[in-house]
Design an enzyme around this catalytic site. Structure first.
Site, short mmCIF file in Angstrom:
data_model
loop_
_atom_site.label_atom_id
_atom_site.label_comp_id
_atom_site.label_asym_id
_atom_site.label_seq_id
_atom_site.Cartn_x
_atom_site.Cartn_y
_atom_site.Cartn_z
N SER A 232 3.28 -6.96 -10.80
CA SER A 232 1.86 -7.14 -11.06
C SER A 232 1.64 -8.37 -11.96
O SER A 232 2.05 -9.47 -11.59
CB SER A 232 1.28 -5.85 -11.65
OG SER A 232 -0.10 -5.82 -11.48
N ASP A 458 -2.22 -2.54 -1.18
CA ASP A 458 -2.28 -2.61 -2.64
C ASP A 458 -3.73 -2.80 -3.10
O ASP A 458 -4.38 -3.77 -2.74
CB ASP A 458 -1.43 -3.78 -3.13
CG ASP A 458 -1.12 -3.71 -4.61
OD1 ASP A 458 -2.03 -3.37 -5.39
OD2 ASP A 458 0.02 -4.01 -5.00
N HIS A 488 0.20 0.42 -5.41
CA HIS A 488 0.40 -0.81 -6.17
C HIS A 488 1.89 -1.09 -6.27
O HIS A 488 2.63 -0.42 -6.99
CB HIS A 488 -0.22 -0.64 -7.55
CG HIS A 488 -0.25 -1.89 -8.37
ND1 HIS A 488 -0.59 -3.12 -7.85
CD2 HIS A 488 -0.01 -2.10 -9.69
CE1 HIS A 488 -0.55 -4.03 -8.81
NE2 HIS A 488 -0.19 -3.43 -9.93
#
Length: 519
Positions: A232, A458, A488
């Protein structure tokens, strides 16, 4: 699930906000970017058994031993407070490691993790999910850290726990002038508290600063190259590192990839679409099961009932986690938290079913998890760090009039999350430190291949960002792999195709062919 780019404070924006960097700072770091700091690069780390996490790290107990009985080890590394300032003005950065479990002659080096945020504590996250990386540990020391401003590393401090309870109860989607004024005032009070309590560190928490810390860490750990696993926001940090130190990049994997080409506004709009897609997928999944879906008769009915719930909560909250009530804002955050992973969808179903019957506890617990609040009512500093890092990076500042003009576009992207994400753009307005740039520079000519993994489902870092990151890194640097899944990130889905590709590269140096698709 590892910490990831997340919903910022009461608003939602920093789930993925593409943080930014000034051209002048980046140019200063071109070339191999190395800075030989003498005393700092030669410092010796004193590895000891890890203490219990600090309050800023989220509290709790010391990490349990690894499955083979080995203990997690923690140490403190000194880094310059200001990378352009005097060497003797330093801050302490908290590190954690698990030494490689395999034979010494097969050890590659350290594998450094950043799990996202910005603002997530690597010192608490790595041991929580260390078993997921057991195969990587056969040839690497697993290492993570609290980035500057986070956890034990010169943490940013803003509001206290009681004030944060009030802050997260605010109406983040104002319907009239009075509510809009209240939201603006609350944001100003939060930002003023950050300046009051953390003035010395706020100018020095940019992603460029953290990237330079990682290169110092590489040297102190004794590695010629930085081997890296970024998730991320960690992909953005990794991209900035590769830009500043292309010749020092080793084997690197980016998972759940931030789009480095977007402004904060564009990132927020993309998140609205991403969370709407995840919501659509949740609704379809619920009604497709053999048993009846308890929160709707059709996918559209599921979403319509959720929208009505939020409107009802805006007028009249229901009991949540005593003594707090489940507000519209808290419910929206709880729904978003549950959409991060398909594993959480059952909790979302339970939470919605209970909320329809006047019990907001489950949705509020999900919202608390998003905001870093533990069951004792104590908050980590993830919100403060998240805002501080994002606002130091992001140049744009938006005012209420601008947000109101953008509301139709955001509502078109998502009826449920549109207002929430649009109003979240006010978070950096009035921040005491100027933002660096529109978006980060991650171009890394001369770097080795970097494996860039995008997940088509996602919500927080939409799939398109992976292709843009691979392109921005440069030809023969960004190698894109697509995972056709939900949630995610991809590696922690346990998908064999994804994990084989990651292991093949990190352990054996064999990158998959660009364009590989896993399903």
């Amino acid at each position: 699930m590892p910490t990831s780019s997340r919903l910022r404070a009461a608003p939602l924006t920093t789930l993925t906000t593409a943080t930014a960097l000034t051209l002048s700072v980046l140019m200063a770091g071109c070339g191999d970017g190395s800075r030989e700091d003498g005393d700092l690069t030669s410092q010796k780390l004193d590895w000891k058994d890890c203490p219990a996490p600090s309050g800023a790290e989220g509290g709790g107990t010391a990490p349990s031993p690894l499955p083979d009985g080995d203990a997690w080890q923690c140490a403190t590394m000194k880094a310059p407070r200001d990378w352009a300032g005097p060497k003797n003005d330093t801050i302490d950065l908290a590190l954690i490691r698990a030494e490689a479990s395999g034979e010494a002659d097969r050890r590659i080096g350290s594998l450094v993790f950043n799990f996202g945020g910005p603002g997530g504590s690597g010192v608490t996250t790595l041991p929580a999910f260390g078993q997921d990386y057991a195969k990587l540990r056969t040839r690497y020391d697993l290492v993570s850290f609290d980035p500057r401003g986070v956890g034990r590393s010169a943490p940013v401090k803003c509001l206290d726990d009681k004030q944060l309870d009030t802050y997260f109860q605010q109406d983040a989607t104002p319907d009239d002038a009075a509510e809009r004024t209240e939201l603006v005032d609350s944001t100003e009070e939060f930002n003023a508290a950050c300046e009051k309590h953390s003035k010395q560190i706020l100018p020095h928490v940019r992603t460029t600063d953290a990237a330079r810390d990682m290169d110092l860490m590489r040297q102190v750990l004794g590695d010629d190259k930085l081997h890296y696993f970024g998730i991320s926001y960690g992909t953005e940090l990794g991209g900035v590192y590769a830009h500043l130190f292309p010749k020092k990049v080793g084997r690197a994997v980016f998972d759940a990839v931030v789009d480095p080409t977007r402004t904060p506004e564009q990132s927020s709009l993309a998140q609205a679409k991403g969370f709407q897609l995840a919501l659509d997928n949740f609704a379809e999944d619920c009604v497709s099961k053999a048993e009846d879906c308890p929160v709707g008769n059709s996918a559209q009915d599921v979403k319509d009932r959720m929208a009505r719930l939020l409107k009802d909560l805006d007028r009249e909250p229901v009991p949540g986690v005593f003594p707090r009530e489940l507000t519209q804002t808290a419910a929206t955050g709880g729904i978003a938290q549950a959409l991060y992973s398909k594993d959480f969808w059952e909790y979302l179903t339970d939470g919605l079913e209970q909320a329809y019957n006047g019990d907001g506890r489950v949705l509020m617990m999900l919202s608390d998890a998003l905001n870093g609040r533990n069951e004792n009512g104590e908050y980590s500093n993830i919100t403060a760090a998240n805002v501080a890092i994002s606002c130091a990076d992001e140049k744009p500042r938006y005012d209420p009039a601008y947000v109101e003009r953008k509301l139709p576009e955001f509502r078109k992207a998502s009826a449920l999350f549109g207002d929430y994400l649009a109003w979240s753009m006010l978070g950096c307005t009035g921040w005491p430190v100027a933002g660096a740039a529109e978006h980060p520079d991650v171009s890394a000519p001369g770097a080795p291949p970097i494996l860039v993994i995008g997940n088509t489902g996602d919500p927080a870092t939409p799939f398109e960002g992976a292709g843009r990151m691979a392109e921005a890194l440069g030809e023969r640097v960004g190698v894109q792999l697509t995972y056709q899944g939900q949630g995610h990130g991809a590696y922690d889905s346990k998908n064999k195709c994804v994990q084989d590709a990651v292991h093949g590269y990190l352990l054996d140096g064999k990158a998959p062919a660009a364009g590989t698709v896993c399903s």
